[in-house]
Scaffold this active site. Structure first.
Site, PDB file in Angstrom:
ATOM      1  N   ASP A   1      -8.493  -2.163  -5.980  1.00  0.00           N
ATOM      2  CA  ASP A   1      -9.765  -1.559  -6.385  1.00  0.00           C
ATOM      3  C   ASP A   1      -9.521  -0.636  -7.576  1.00  0.00           C
ATOM      4  O   ASP A   1      -8.419  -0.120  -7.753  1.00  0.00           O
ATOM      5  CB  ASP A   1     -10.339  -0.678  -5.260  1.00  0.00           C
ATOM      6  CG  ASP A   1     -10.620  -1.455  -4.000  1.00  0.00           C
ATOM      7  OD1 ASP A   1     -10.846  -2.672  -4.086  1.00  0.00           O
ATOM      8  OD2 ASP A   1     -10.604  -0.815  -2.929  1.00  0.00           O
TER       9      ASP A   1
HETATM   10  N1  URA Z   1      -7.631  -2.448   0.435  1.00  0.00           N
HETATM   11  C1  URA Z   1      -8.549  -1.688  -0.161  1.00  0.00           C
HETATM   12  O1  URA Z   1      -9.449  -1.185   0.480  1.00  0.00           O
HETATM   13  N2  URA Z   1      -8.457  -1.521  -1.490  1.00  0.00           N
HETATM   14  C2  URA Z   1      -7.472  -2.042  -2.241  1.00  0.00           C
HETATM   15  O2  URA Z   1      -7.432  -1.833  -3.450  1.00  0.00           O
HETATM   16  C3  URA Z   1      -6.519  -2.839  -1.597  1.00  0.00           C
HETATM   17  C4  URA Z   1      -6.625  -3.024  -0.254  1.00  0.00           C
END
Ligand code: URA
Length: 254
Positions: free
Chosen positions: A114
């Site tokens: 993310d």
């Molecule tokens: N899980 C999440 O919530 N975000 C990420 O970036 C990777 C795994």
């Protein structure tokens, strides 16, 4: 078009290619070819002088693809927050492309983090490996350190380990342990083997703990280690072998 007819200057004799990939000596490679154990792009070859284009033609010995590792580049990035894990963003946000090393290789990211997640992101020009690593069949494990609100109980962590019901289904068994417990925030170590969207954040939110910061410290066999935020490093041969093994490839082509 047979491999030897392709107009290119980077062609190489098949026996030389096989020797360079570490499969056999040139002489041994000729024996493999005449024994009918070698295929190019799915076609059996027994002709000695045939040429291949390394990196383009798929050469198999006894059905196992032969690869020349050094033609591919494998890099990890310690992604900072505020960058999207794509090479181009239609919304004009900062992308990881800005942090990639200067290279002629056309690198792309394997999986995503993310925008607000930090940590290890694999970048490579090895599409075949990337495809396999992302395939659910290989259950690549990914390890995260999550700073969460509150103090998760052992019971809560056992729930996370067993599987949490999300909108898109029950999560697979995971590892979840408390690394540091505090009254207002805690640090949880989580290992998951799937890649639903915002999975870690949603799993922890589902059991009552908001994720305040998320950092990925391991991607399959590859540890982030001490790589500074925003920097990249090229994987060692041993790390590439470990990744290939994880994706079900034979270790060939040193
Ligand atoms: N899980 C999440 O919530 N975000 C990420 O970036 C990777 C795994």
């Amino acid at each position: 078009m047979t491999p030897s007819q392709k107009p290119t200057s980077s062609e190489e004799r098949l026996n030389k290619f096989l020797a360079r990939a570490g499969v056999a000596s040139r002489r041994g490679a000729e024996e493999l070819i005449s024994a009918g154990r070698v295929r190019i792009n799915g076609n059996l070859v027994t002709e000695m002088g045939i040429k291949v284009i390394p990196g383009e033609d798929v050469v198999e010995v006894d059905g196992t693809p032969v690869r020349l590792k050094e033609e591919r580049l494998y890099v990890i990035l310690n992604k900072p927050a505020g960058y999207v894990s794509t090479l181009k963003d239609p919304q004009g946000r900062r992308t990881v492309a800005e942090l990639m090393p200067a290279t002629d290789h056309r690198l792309f990211n394997v999986g995503r983090l993310d925008m607000d997640t930090t940590g290890i992101l694999l970048l490579t020009d090895d599409g075949e490996l990337a495809h396999r690593l992302m395939h659910p069949r290989y259950h690549m494990s990914k390890e995260y350190m999550a700073t969460v609100s509150g103090r998760p109980t052992e019971e809560t962590l056992a729930h996370v380990r067993a599987g949490v019901e999300l909108d898109d289904g029950l999560t697979r068994p995971a590892e979840a342990t408390a690394d540091r417990l505090g009254d207002t925030t805690s640090l949880v170590r989580l290992v998951i083997r799937e890649g639903k969207k915002r999975q870690v954040r949603r799993m922890l939110a589902a059991v009552g703990h908001r994720v305040l910061a998320l950092h990925r410290v391991r991607f399959g066999p590859i540890e982030l280690g001490e790589l500074p935020l925003g920097e990249t490093r090229v994987l060692t041969d041993a790390e590439v072998d470990a990744l290939l093994a994880n994706a079900g490839f034979e270790k060939r082509g040193t």
